[in-house]
Design a protein around this motif. Structure first.
Motif, mmCIF file in Angstrom:
data_model
loop_
_atom_site.group_PDB
_atom_site.id
_atom_site.type_symbol
_atom_site.label_atom_id
_atom_site.label_comp_id
_atom_site.label_asym_id
_atom_site.label_seq_id
_atom_site.Cartn_x
_atom_site.Cartn_y
_atom_site.Cartn_z
ATOM 1 N N ALA A 60 29.223 -55.304 -24.401
ATOM 2 C CA ALA A 60 28.647 -54.105 -24.994
ATOM 3 C C ALA A 60 27.130 -54.225 -24.950
ATOM 4 O O ALA A 60 26.576 -55.318 -25.127
ATOM 5 C CB ALA A 60 29.120 -53.945 -26.438
ATOM 6 N N LYS A 61 26.465 -53.089 -24.719
ATOM 7 C CA LYS A 61 25.006 -53.067 -24.665
ATOM 8 C C LYS A 61 24.460 -51.899 -25.470
ATOM 9 O O LYS A 61 25.076 -50.830 -25.522
ATOM 10 C CB LYS A 61 24.514 -52.948 -23.218
ATOM 11 C CG LYS A 61 24.768 -54.175 -22.355
ATOM 12 C CD LYS A 61 24.198 -53.988 -20.960
ATOM 13 C CE LYS A 61 24.411 -55.233 -20.109
ATOM 14 N NZ LYS A 61 23.825 -55.073 -18.756
ATOM 15 N N ILE A 62 23.314 -52.113 -26.093
ATOM 16 C CA ILE A 62 22.553 -51.053 -26.732
ATOM 17 C C ILE A 62 21.122 -51.167 -26.245
ATOM 18 O O ILE A 62 20.539 -52.266 -26.280
ATOM 19 C CB ILE A 62 22.615 -51.153 -28.267
ATOM 20 C CG1 ILE A 62 24.044 -50.902 -28.763
ATOM 21 C CG2 ILE A 62 21.658 -50.161 -28.916
ATOM 22 C CD1 ILE A 62 24.212 -51.060 -30.278
ATOM 23 N N LEU A 63 20.574 -50.070 -25.769
ATOM 24 C CA LEU A 63 19.209 -50.046 -25.223
ATOM 25 C C LEU A 63 19.040 -51.082 -24.119
ATOM 26 O O LEU A 63 17.976 -51.702 -23.959
ATOM 27 C CB LEU A 63 18.179 -50.265 -26.326
ATOM 28 C CG LEU A 63 18.109 -49.169 -27.401
ATOM 29 C CD1 LEU A 63 17.263 -49.647 -28.583
ATOM 30 C CD2 LEU A 63 17.537 -47.881 -26.810
ATOM 31 N N GLY A 64 20.119 -51.296 -23.357
ATOM 32 C CA GLY A 64 20.087 -52.230 -22.242
ATOM 33 C C GLY A 64 20.204 -53.685 -22.629
ATOM 34 O O GLY A 64 20.204 -54.567 -21.768
ATOM 35 N N MET A 65 20.313 -53.978 -23.921
ATOM 36 C CA MET A 65 20.401 -55.362 -24.408
ATOM 37 C C MET A 65 21.834 -55.708 -24.773
ATOM 38 O O MET A 65 22.571 -54.875 -25.293
ATOM 39 C CB MET A 65 19.486 -55.551 -25.621
ATOM 40 C CG MET A 65 18.011 -55.398 -25.306
ATOM 41 S SD MET A 65 16.938 -55.585 -26.773
ATOM 42 C CE MET A 65 17.128 -53.966 -27.531
ATOM 43 N N ASP A 66 22.212 -56.942 -24.524
ATOM 44 C CA ASP A 66 23.558 -57.411 -24.840
ATOM 45 C C ASP A 66 23.754 -57.495 -26.352
ATOM 46 O O ASP A 66 22.962 -58.127 -27.061
ATOM 47 C CB ASP A 66 23.792 -58.787 -24.214
ATOM 48 C CG ASP A 66 25.207 -59.281 -24.421
ATOM 49 O OD1 ASP A 66 25.455 -59.951 -25.449
ATOM 50 O OD2 ASP A 66 26.066 -58.998 -23.565
#
Length: 307
Positions: A60-66
């Motif tokens: 899962a990623k948010i704002l391209g971060m793991d």
């Protein structure tokens, strides 16, 4: 641009409990409704997004971060409202807000104060003495007060009265207008319908569908309770054969309509109507319209399982 990404996540707890090969994304500026009965896997999905759980497979990623590796950095840009909020019960409301603000390095408290006024929250009382609705307002303000780019809200209107539910819906639309990205979990179709652009429906840990909310509205069957001037009039209306499902009860008729209500209005024009009311379908009834009666059976087996 995808702000929230769920890439084939599986978390198998055994005995058909967990989430399985979830795959969806939420775009920048989108309000995404995550809909499913209790036990379907909504909260488990959210816990992966917050980095609380490690998936068996997928990411899962948010704002391209793991979400697992970079959870600390993600939290700087995230507002989160859990389904079950843990407070320091001995604190007063304002003390708790100040504490949370300091943790986030909140320098400008003007938005926090505007939210307090909007939700009519009495911050002077001790949290342990607050009602469920007051605690929910406190949680909402904590999630929104630092003006985050991304919001993840788990059953956000639980415990709120209808007036506060409407105020909350207005807040979501205001945040959307600012370009915020919001994922909102709920078991209430009506709540999602007011605010979301698109929804995902999860059943028994599997994503059944993702659909544009406007498309879904056209597919939804609604029930209308119509009271005529007499049982004879109700009976005469039922004999028009204009609708698939009409149930009579004296001078009243319950009519199920799929999509537009125009045809019902035209059919009623020749009769004397005393009262007309819309009946909200339960979530299980909505699911049954799309996916069959097995949804209710599966929900029954999931009670007491993961959320």
């Amino acid at each position: 641009m995808s702000i929230i990404e769920i890439n084939g996540i599986t978390k198998d707890y055994g005995n058909r409990k967990g989430i399985f090969n979830l795959l969806f994304a939420v775009e920048k500026g989108e309000v995404f409704g995550y809909l499913g009965p209790n036990g379907a896997g909504k909260t488990t999905t959210i816990r992966h997004l917050l980095g609380f759980l490690t998936p068996d497979t997928g990411s899962a990623k948010i704002l391209g971060m793991d979400c697992r590796k970079d959870s600390a950095e993600i939290m700087k840009h995230l507002g989160y409202l859990p389904a079950e909020i843990a407070f320091f019960d001995g604190m007063k409301g304002m003390d708790f807000l100040k504490f949370m603000g300091e943790m986030r390095g909140l320098a400008n408290t003007s938005y926090r104060d505007a939210l307090i006024e909007k939700f009519q929250l009495d911050t002077k009382g001790t949290i342990r003495k607050m009602s469920k609705g007051m605690k929910q307002k406190l949680g909402i303000i904590c999630a929104f007060m630092h003006d985050p780019q991304v919001l993840i809200l788990d059953e956000p209107t639980s415990g709120l009265d209808p007036l506060m539910q409407n105020i909350f819906a207005g807040l979501i639309l205001e945040e959307k207008a600012k370009g915020k990205t919001i994922l909102m979990s709920s078991h209430s179709f009506e709540e999602i319908e007011k605010t979301c652009d698109r929804i995902g429906i999860i059943r028994a840990g599997e994503l059944v569908t993702t659909e544009d909310i406007h498309v879904l509205k056209t597919k939804r069957r609604k029930s209308y309770l119509i009271t005529f001037d007499s049982p004879a009039t109700a009976s005469a209306f039922a004999k028009t054969d204009s609708f698939d499902n009409i149930t009579l009860d004296g001078a009243s008729a319950k009519v199920d309509v799929l999509g537009s209500v125009t045809r019902l209005m035209e059919a009623l024009s020749g009769f004397t109507v005393i009262d007309f009311d819309t009946q909200k379908n339960s979530l299980e009834e909505v699911f049954m319209q799309y996916y069959g009666s097995t949804i209710t059976e599966e929900n029954a087996t999931k009670q007491g399982g993961v959320r």
